[in-house]
Write an enzyme that holds these catalytic residues in place. Structure first.
Site, PDB file in Angstrom:
ATOM      1  N   PRO A 156      34.377  42.362  38.673  1.00  0.00           N
ATOM      2  CA  PRO A 156      35.026  43.253  38.038  1.00  0.00           C
ATOM      3  C   PRO A 156      36.524  43.385  38.503  1.00  0.00           C
ATOM      4  CG  PRO A 156      33.827  44.313  39.721  1.00  0.00           C
ATOM      5  CD  PRO A 156      33.311  42.859  39.817  1.00  0.00           C
ATOM      6  N   LYS A 157      37.530  43.761  37.663  1.00  0.00           N
ATOM      7  CA  LYS A 157      38.877  43.844  37.895  1.00  0.00           C
ATOM      8  C   LYS A 157      39.242  45.229  38.198  1.00  0.00           C
ATOM      9  CE  LYS A 157      43.199  42.471  36.305  1.00  0.00           C
ATOM     10  NZ  LYS A 157      43.873  43.791  36.377  1.00  0.00           N
TER      11      LYS A 157
END
Length: 564
Positions: free
Chosen positions: A124-125
């Protein structure tokens, strides 16, 4: 992880604007470019100082693309090509540059990126504040904010107060260790698709800026390590090593992926499912990557970001209108150059109130930030920057409209009068089927309705004279108008639009209501002094009394005087 190589992002977005050159003189073009240039520089400066920005990455990227497009339109203008990202003196040098990531725009770009690689992982960013941590002899000796990727602020003292950032590492730690990661706000079951970033990054910035960070807030800051530049050569070894060093989040939120379907499924799950942090996309990483000696201050080829759909867009204001509602409330409306957001084309957005418009002072040519509230309703987030040349806009006077104004479509009263008619036929009043704002607009334009009750006397022959109303529809309208006569007294009274509170102790007929004094209204449950005065003013108003008399003449129940 912010400002993902602005030059690359702007270049990707540039075709969107290339054919849209404004018809400006050279003098005005110089002023408009200077205004946008100054705003971008201010955003950059705020980001370097605080690690956050007043606007989202999407809006920042769009503004940068707009600046490049305008420069292409006016190539003879001499000005610094890019807004300055210079920071204050005394910053620390990153031992390894924080270079940002290239952006993949869609599934096709992701498929092409995957086709040239194997052993790909997805993370995930995390939407937080980027930091570099330096350990020597197992002790934390430096914490550096991202800054411009080469230099940043000294955050060492702040980081030492965070439980998520170990001050000492296990004895097995390398003699010198450089980690790159994201300080994020811990959230409970955060769903990005519903809540967006929820101000999480700004909260972390605000907490870190305090002279003293209390233990409760410090515990709400987590750390996601996304980079170990001189770590093991494979992703599996790096994840295991980070977990052993006391950084478990990375392993927990890293997944191997083999194709676009796997990437898309995991990205969607993280976007719509509960997470402990805010995110703005996903990051694809090749398991093997070059060592620390090969790192440069540019996006790596072995990693890329696929962001979530933007929740905000930059829009140009074409005009400002001031619609007036039934009660005289003025709600400024911005007409926009059409802009796409989440599959919808936005052409207008409400400012909310005249007071807010006056505070923001929005004029044609200004650029504003718009979002979708509840994924459906356009919402004004704020002003991105103002046009250098300010167009004149004259709003209605604040006292020009009120609850008892505009009972006829006189100049300046058309909007409020039409709003009165729309309320009258709506479901909270007479609920007349097939009659809406368009019907009333046509009848007023044809001169058939000049007062709130003129429609009671309209025959089918009169109705067909209005534009868009043929014989069949005229017959239906006449029938609907006739049926409205049998509606109960309460519906007819609501159609006249009295202030709230008339329902309290409602009398059986008009005469009793009209005879009440403000003191008698105030004695009723839920009716205070202000509302009592408004009710007294309404029932004693000459125009309202004329309407009541007309309803009595028409035989509407409840309006005829009581027989003695």
């Amino acid at each position: 992880m912010r400002r993902r190589l602005a030059l690359l992002l702007w270049a990707v977005s540039l075709p969107l604007f290339a054919a849209d050159c404004p018809d400006w003189t050279a003098v005005r073009a110089e002023r408009e470019l200077a205004a946008l240039h100054a705003r971008l520089s201010a955003w950059n400066a705020a980001y370097r100082r605080e690690g956050t920005s007043p606007v989202s990455d999407a809006v920042y990227d769009q503004a940068g693309a707009r600046l490049d497009a305008w420069r292409n339109c006016f190539p003879d203008l001499a000005r610094e090509a890019r807004p300055s990202t210079a920071g204050p003196a005394g910053e620390l040098v990153h031992p390894v540059p924080q270079a940002g990531l290239a952006k993949l725009d869609d599934g096709a770009a992701v498929r092409a990126w995957l086709a040239r690689r194997d052993d790909v992982w997805l993370q995930p960013k995390v939407d937080g504040v980027a930091v570099t941590l330096v350990y020597e002899g197992g002790r934390l000796v430096r914490a550096i904010s991202r800054g411009d990727g080469r230099r940043g602020q000294d955050w060492t003292d702040r980081a030492r107060g965070l439980p998520a950032v170990p001050e000492r590492l296990p004895a097995s730690a390398p003699e010198r260790l450089v980690l790159q990661g994201e300080l994020y706000r811990r959230l409970d079951d955060h769903v990005q698709a519903e809540a967006g970033s929820a101000g999480a990054r700004g909260d972390v910035v605000g907490w870190l800026a305090r002279e003293r960070l209390d233990a409760a807030r410090a515990a709400r800051i987590g750390l996601f390590v996304w980079g170990w530049p001189d770590g093991p050569s494979t992703m599996a070894e790096r994840l295991a090593g980070l977990e052993a060093l006391g950084f478990p989040d990375t392993a927990r939120w890293s997944r191997p992926v083999g194709d676009l379907d796997a990437v898309r499924a995991r990205r969607e799950a993280w976007y719509r499912g509960p997470l402990p942090f805010a995110t703005d996309g996903v990051v694809l990483k090749q398991g093997r990557r070059p060592g620390i000696a090969a790192r440069r201050a540019e996006p790596p080829r072995w990693a890329a970001a696929w962001k979530h759909p933007p929740r905000e867009a930059l829009a140009e204001v074409r005009g400002v209108a001031f619609p007036v509602g039934r009660t005289g409330r003025i709600t400024p409306l911005l007409h926009l150059v059409p802009v796409e957001l989440d599959g919808r084309t936005l052409r207008r957005v409400s400012v909310g109130s005249l007071e807010r418009w006056e505070a923001l002072d929005i004029r044609p040519g200004d650029r504003v930030v718009v979002a979708l509230a509840g994924l459906t309703i356009p919402r004004l987030e704020g002003v991105a920057w103002r046009a250098a040349e300010r167009a004149a806009v004259t709003p209605p006077g604040p006292d020009a409209h009120h609850r008892l104004s505009c009972w006829h479509p006189r100049p300046g009263c058309e909007g409020q009068f039409l709003a009165r008619l729309a309320w009258l036929s709506g479901e909270r009043a007479l609920d007349i089927p097939g009659v809406g704002p368009g019907t009333w607009r046509a009848l007023v334009a044809a001169g058939r309705v000049d007062g709130l009750l003129d429609w009671l006397a309209l025959s089918p022959a009169a109705l067909v004279t209005a534009e868009g109303i043929g014989e069949v529809r005229a017959a239906r309208l006449a029938s609907a108008f006739a049926a409205a006569r049998s509606r109960p007294f309460a519906a007819w009274l609501a159609a006249l639009g009295p202030p709230p509170g008339w329902e309290s102790g409602a009398a059986p007929g008009w005469s009793a209501l009209a005879a009440r004094s403000p003191a008698e209204w105030r004695a009723l449950p839920g009716v205070g002094a202000v509302r009592a005065e408004a009710l007294g003013d309404f029932f004693s108003h000459p125009e309202v009394r004329r309407l009541a008399a007309r309803l009595a003449e028409a035989g509407i129940a409840g309006f005829r005087p009581r027989q003695r």
